[in-house]
Design a protein around this motif. Sequence first.
Motif, PDB file in Angstrom:
ATOM      1  N   ILE A   1       8.464  -2.342  -0.143  1.00  0.00           N
ATOM      2  CA  ILE A   1       8.338  -3.740  -0.986  1.00  0.00           C
ATOM      3  C   ILE A   1       8.554  -3.251  -2.485  1.00  0.00           C
ATOM      4  CG2 ILE A   1       6.708  -4.978   0.187  1.00  0.00           C
ATOM      5  CD1 ILE A   1       4.683  -3.862  -1.823  1.00  0.00           C
TER       6      ILE A   1
ATOM      7  N   PHE B   1      -0.666  -0.943  -8.209  1.00  0.00           N
ATOM      8  CA  PHE B   1      -1.397  -0.331  -9.605  1.00  0.00           C
ATOM      9  C   PHE B   1      -2.021   1.048  -9.252  1.00  0.00           C
ATOM     10  CE2 PHE B   1      -0.587  -4.898 -10.501  1.00  0.00           C
ATOM     11  CZ  PHE B   1      -0.655  -4.538 -11.874  1.00  0.00           C
TER      12      PHE B   1
ATOM     13  N   LEU C   1       3.520 -10.642  -3.559  1.00  0.00           N
ATOM     14  CA  LEU C   1       2.653  -9.648  -2.734  1.00  0.00           C
ATOM     15  C   LEU C   1       1.374 -10.020  -2.508  1.00  0.00           C
ATOM     16  CD1 LEU C   1       3.980  -6.203  -4.851  1.00  0.00           C
ATOM     17  CD2 LEU C   1       4.966  -7.463  -3.057  1.00  0.00           C
ATOM     18  N   SER C   2       0.722  -9.532  -1.313  1.00  0.00           N
ATOM     19  CA  SER C   2      -0.717  -9.861  -1.291  1.00  0.00           C
ATOM     20  C   SER C   2      -1.432  -8.920  -2.100  1.00  0.00           C
ATOM     21  CB  SER C   2      -0.887  -9.508   0.282  1.00  0.00           C
ATOM     22  OG  SER C   2      -1.021  -7.965   0.357  1.00  0.00           O
TER      23      SER C   2
ATOM     24  N   GLN D   1      -1.457  -5.275  -1.431  1.00  0.00           N
ATOM     25  CA  GLN D   1      -0.230  -4.570  -1.777  1.00  0.00           C
ATOM     26  C   GLN D   1      -0.070  -4.279  -3.408  1.00  0.00           C
ATOM     27  OE1 GLN D   1       2.419  -7.571   0.150  1.00  0.00           O
ATOM     28  NE2 GLN D   1       3.281  -6.048   1.660  1.00  0.00           N
TER      29      GLN D   1
END
Lengths: 218, 297
Positions: free
Chosen positions: A122, A139, A130-131, A134
């Motif tokens: 991704i 981060f 994003l979820s 994810q």
Amino acid sequence: MRVAVSNLTFGYDYRTVLKDISFRLNSGDFLAIIGNNGSGKSTLVKCILGINKVPSGRISLDDIDITEYHNFKNVGYVPQKFDEFNYEFPITVNEILQVSKYSKVTEDEKLELLDKIGILEIQNENINNLSGGQLQRVFIVRSLMNNPKLLILDEPTVGVDAQNVENFYQTVNELNAEGITIMLITHNIRESNAKFTHMLSLHNGEALFKEVPRGDEE
Amino acid sequence: MLLANVPFVVALFEYPFLRYALITGVIMGGITPLIGSFVVIRRLSFIADTLSHFSLAGLSIGLFLINIIGFTFISDPLYLAMVFSVIGALFIEILRGYYQNYKEISMPIVMSLGTALSALFISLSGGFNSSIYNYLFGSILTVGDRYLVVISVTAVILVGLVLLFYKEMVIISFDEQYAKLLGIKVNRFQFVSTIILAIVVSLSIATVGVLLVSSLMIIPVAAAMKVGKSFKNTLTIAIVFSETSIIGGLWLSYELNIASGATIVLVNVLILGLVGFFKRFFINKRLKDNQLKIQAK
């Protein structure tokens, strides 16, 4: 990285949030910081990161006082719910993780990190698609871009589904096994399969620090 | 405008002032969304409006000094506007530091001061006249070659700085705290970018006027961020939208003989509306499907 906090007291305006806190961590230790909302968990890590100026007490990283510490690049930090990050404006994972003169990794090492944390596929997606899980891992990768010796995670699994929480702590355990000192703020210590070595519980600004047997047997 | 009996393109070749207007517009159309994107991300969208109102104080003091006191060596009050815009920006930065938890308070304070000073000096200069009107609503057709030079130099400096410090600017804009941890001199960067922003704001006064400056900076970005896929892609789309509104607005204002600044802004808003409409009715479902696909990765 060694972390030493001695007699730290901190407050906002007239409210004391942390009272006379002291503890010490060695390289490779894994500290869980627990406590209710408003007990000062995030305040404590922000003191260690030098974001909050400490009026009383002493904090040192690798025996250097943080007021003289200029190498926070050695510290990886994943803030709570990424609240400091400006969302909604389109930006891709890769654009967040740009290799610059401020990061210690090369482009190839970055790709390796993305693969290791499981978000290589991704890397060119807009983060707004994003979820939660994810985004969390994005981060994490960002915090690892400087090969940190200390990793501070502030409630990193809020809003992440159970399967991803497990994967996440697996990754954190692996990083810890590589020798990175970890400080993890968590709401629910039972929920996680993290292998702590120490625990600091905060209550009304006072702290209880203790060593715990590493949960290897679990 | 009495030129409208020849087409816009033909008039461009015949009248230098129209060429200056178009070139100025195209340069402004490129640099305003460029700096505007960083302004929007930092949630400072009101800063352009605030600074343009503070520039107006500079303009009215300039007019007062030139027309009433007789300081004719100030050839154009727009230079004073530039100085005031920078002073206003410094005020904002000081006040933002003073009200740590209510940083936006700085905007209305500086805006009020600017507006009050403007009203005072406009009345001292003998009240409203056509030059004040031009500053409020823009007069791109009166832009001369000297002004074009100032705008070009500013544009080159701005684009140069963005190219040089692009990565730092992205990190700071999206996550100031993280930038500090990395050791980026955040305050220094913000200081420089605020000064440049102030100069760009005061320069755009000639294009669309004090009351419409922020529209040049914010609206194309607001439209682009609804359809952009990445940061760079959004920047590019914003610049395309902005240039379309400037060139389209100038052409329409020429053909229909209506105010140029207002037309540019209205074309801008029209683009924003169209983007919203198409996104809502044609793109949203595809985006949702795409999002689900990405989240399943």
